[in-house]
Design a protein around this motif. Sequence first.
Motif, PDB file in Angstrom:
ATOM      1  N   TYR A 194      25.425  -7.138 -52.107  1.00  0.00           N
ATOM      2  CA  TYR A 194      23.987  -7.240 -51.860  1.00  0.00           C
ATOM      3  C   TYR A 194      23.239  -7.296 -53.192  1.00  0.00           C
ATOM      4  CZ  TYR A 194      24.484  -5.629 -46.956  1.00  0.00           C
ATOM      5  OH  TYR A 194      24.800  -5.486 -45.631  1.00  0.00           O
ATOM      6  N   LYS A 195      22.205  -8.113 -53.234  1.00  0.00           N
ATOM      7  CA  LYS A 195      21.252  -8.060 -54.341  1.00  0.00           C
ATOM      8  C   LYS A 195      19.865  -7.841 -53.745  1.00  0.00           C
ATOM      9  CE  LYS A 195      19.580 -11.715 -56.578  1.00  0.00           C
ATOM     10  NZ  LYS A 195      19.441 -12.842 -57.520  1.00  0.00           N
ATOM     11  N   ILE A 196      19.170  -6.814 -54.236  1.00  0.00           N
ATOM     12  CA  ILE A 196      17.793  -6.553 -53.812  1.00  0.00           C
ATOM     13  C   ILE A 196      16.879  -6.862 -54.983  1.00  0.00           C
ATOM     14  CG2 ILE A 196      16.148  -4.835 -53.002  1.00  0.00           C
ATOM     15  CD1 ILE A 196      18.443  -3.357 -51.687  1.00  0.00           C
ATOM     16  N   GLN A 244      19.432 -15.064 -47.785  1.00  0.00           N
ATOM     17  CA  GLN A 244      18.488 -13.968 -47.630  1.00  0.00           C
ATOM     18  C   GLN A 244      18.569 -13.434 -46.204  1.00  0.00           C
ATOM     19  OE1 GLN A 244      14.447 -14.919 -48.654  1.00  0.00           O
ATOM     20  NE2 GLN A 244      13.689 -12.882 -48.160  1.00  0.00           N
ATOM     21  N   VAL A 245      18.615 -12.097 -46.069  1.00  0.00           N
ATOM     22  CA  VAL A 245      18.729 -11.454 -44.765  1.00  0.00           C
ATOM     23  C   VAL A 245      17.564 -10.490 -44.588  1.00  0.00           C
ATOM     24  CG1 VAL A 245      20.139  -9.977 -43.293  1.00  0.00           C
ATOM     25  CG2 VAL A 245      21.242 -11.667 -44.772  1.00  0.00           C
ATOM     26  N   TYR A 304      19.436 -10.210 -50.557  1.00  0.00           N
ATOM     27  CA  TYR A 304      20.274 -11.401 -50.527  1.00  0.00           C
ATOM     28  C   TYR A 304      21.732 -10.968 -50.441  1.00  0.00           C
ATOM     29  CZ  TYR A 304      15.986 -13.577 -52.229  1.00  0.00           C
ATOM     30  OH  TYR A 304      14.690 -13.989 -52.367  1.00  0.00           O
ATOM     31  N   VAL A 305      22.485 -11.599 -49.565  1.00  0.00           N
ATOM     32  CA  VAL A 305      23.915 -11.341 -49.430  1.00  0.00           C
ATOM     33  C   VAL A 305      24.650 -12.482 -50.129  1.00  0.00           C
ATOM     34  CG1 VAL A 305      25.814 -10.950 -47.841  1.00  0.00           C
ATOM     35  CG2 VAL A 305      23.511 -10.188 -47.235  1.00  0.00           C
ATOM     36  N   TYR A 306      25.610 -12.148 -50.992  1.00  0.00           N
ATOM     37  CA  TYR A 306      26.274 -13.141 -51.842  1.00  0.00           C
ATOM     38  C   TYR A 306      27.667 -13.494 -51.332  1.00  0.00           C
ATOM     39  CZ  TYR A 306      22.853 -13.687 -55.517  1.00  0.00           C
ATOM     40  OH  TYR A 306      21.731 -14.027 -56.214  1.00  0.00           O
ATOM     41  N   ILE A 338      28.087 -17.890 -45.285  1.00  0.00           N
ATOM     42  CA  ILE A 338      27.862 -18.108 -46.715  1.00  0.00           C
ATOM     43  C   ILE A 338      29.058 -18.822 -47.352  1.00  0.00           C
ATOM     44  CG2 ILE A 338      27.331 -17.006 -48.922  1.00  0.00           C
ATOM     45  CD1 ILE A 338      26.037 -14.730 -47.344  1.00  0.00           C
ATOM     46  N   ILE A 339      30.224 -18.162 -47.339  1.00  0.00           N
ATOM     47  CA  ILE A 339      31.406 -18.776 -47.957  1.00  0.00           C
ATOM     48  C   ILE A 339      31.796 -20.038 -47.208  1.00  0.00           C
ATOM     49  CG2 ILE A 339      33.849 -18.436 -48.487  1.00  0.00           C
ATOM     50  CD1 ILE A 339      33.263 -15.468 -48.918  1.00  0.00           C
TER      51      ILE A 339
END
Length: 609
Positions: free
Chosen positions: A487-489, A533-534, A495-497, A524-525
């Motif tokens: 996760y990136k906030i 973005q979630v 956002y999930v990577y 995603i993959i």
Amino acid sequence: MFLKKSTVKKNGKIYNYYHIAASYRDEAGRSRHRIIEHLGALSDEEAEERRKAIKELQQKQAAAGSRETAGSGNPAPLDGSRMFSAAFPVLIGMERLVYEPSFPAEWNVPHSDMLLFTASGTCTAYKSGRKWVLDENTVLFCPAGEGFHLAGGGAGQAVLYRAGFELAERQADGSLIRKNMERLPFGGIRPLQPQRVSRSLEQLFHTPAGLDALGGLHAQMLFYELISSVFMLEKPASQAGKGTVIERAAAYISTYYRDDLTREQLAETYGVSPEHFSRMFKKETGVSFTDYLTDVRMEEARRLLQLSGASIKSVAEQVGFRSEYYFSRKFKQREGMTPSEFIAKPKAYATLAPYFTSLLMWLEAMPRYGEIKDWMREYYAGRQGFEQFEPIVWGNEDSERKLADERPDLVICYADAVKLDKLYELAPVLAVDLDALTWQEQLRLVARAAGKEPEAEAWLADFMDRCCAAQSRLSAVIRPGETVAVYKIVSDELYVYGKLRSMGGPLVYDCLQLEPPPFVRSRIIGQGLLNEQVQPALLHQVDADHILLLHYPSRLFEDKEPLLESPFWKEQKAVRAGQVYELDNDLFYSYDPLSLEKQLVYLEKKLLS
């Protein structure tokens, strides 16, 4: 215009990537190329169709230009683009922020188009290697979704105003749709009347909230005045014509330099005598037609000799020479060395992203100039040749001047680098397309260009072996069947990577082979995306057993409810189990060998402790 090709080896196959470019002469009279449009991968048939279309267009333009020169006397058609746009800006929200002196850099991603005003003090914005100093005379425009760093820039407090807005556009049926100002790039704007901007800003901010319809209209009118003050620029100079005969001829040469072009052929195409064509060509370009054609061919040969891996004979044919011997002789006259000597000589590289700089340093191909992070610079300081390395930040005048003076053998950058056309003026360019290549393919491409492909392959094999051993040790924490999400906030948006690049994705999913949640694998993959973005209410769809978190707090968006305090966050399986691991933002940003090596050590220590 002409079609320019870059050849890339991917998964054992050869792919040709194309872009449309235009040519011109720089101040020294050298032939240069400017990128107009990136086309991506094309088949031979598609590329040939593009070439034919460009050739037909240029022939029509040449014919039209000849008629214009003679003078038709016909009036120009009315320009429909002079009609007023139906779109108008709508203020979403406004906030006043006070920052202490020299506050640390924050990463921000605006959710809508945004204007950032500095009422007092100074601060600094950074994006894609460029820097903007913000003061009372500069307004920063930030398009929706474009991330940037904001940091302190002075000794005193900085007082900022943030205004978020959208465009509303009226459709043919009378309805309104929202849109972003897509045509305006990120950057600083220096209004002609900064005092007027400050006055409008203060009036708007002190307008009471919760107004009725008439009061809301007044606030919107104040915002229109503010927008008008910000974007009121000097009246542009009158547009130039469509180009002289020689400018069009030069563009034709840059497209078809592989063909057997003659002075007589071009003179006939543009409706002048060969003698007059030669005189005009020398007068406008400073060189003869023959020398210009040779310069264009040699510039492309220089690029192909470094990047294509083709034989000298093949390169000669690709740039329009039937004889390899004659090509080598002309190349030595221009470059002062034979093609073989040029291939073998140590190269002066310029790298315009920390990833490329660190990659070359890791492979012991020390660049002459490059962008680099402080922690990377400290690590490589003892390497051989490091004393000759000079950090730069592409986009500022000093760095541009250094590259113009040095004229490196190869510039390595991303395909979306700022001022890419300027780079093509300076040297051959390897523009790496992030969306077309995996992180391993990017590594191999750059290593091949630097003549370090064996070293890159050896490191990859060794690193994957060590990751396999680390995976076995991590099984004590991440048990079989358990999933891991990255996760990136940023600006309190989540956002999930996946595994493409950045935020530790390559290490987690490609190298350590940890299991992604079904959401990540399919959405995603599986779709080849970098991230998705979630919304907080949908986090249950991801719901991994373990969360690797990269958190970028931002005061620009403190008016939102903190995501980490929401019930949606606390209900996640990993949060309830205490299996959320916050990572080092700076360390996990890149995916060069040094970053991956340090990420592996850091992650193993974090999880096993």
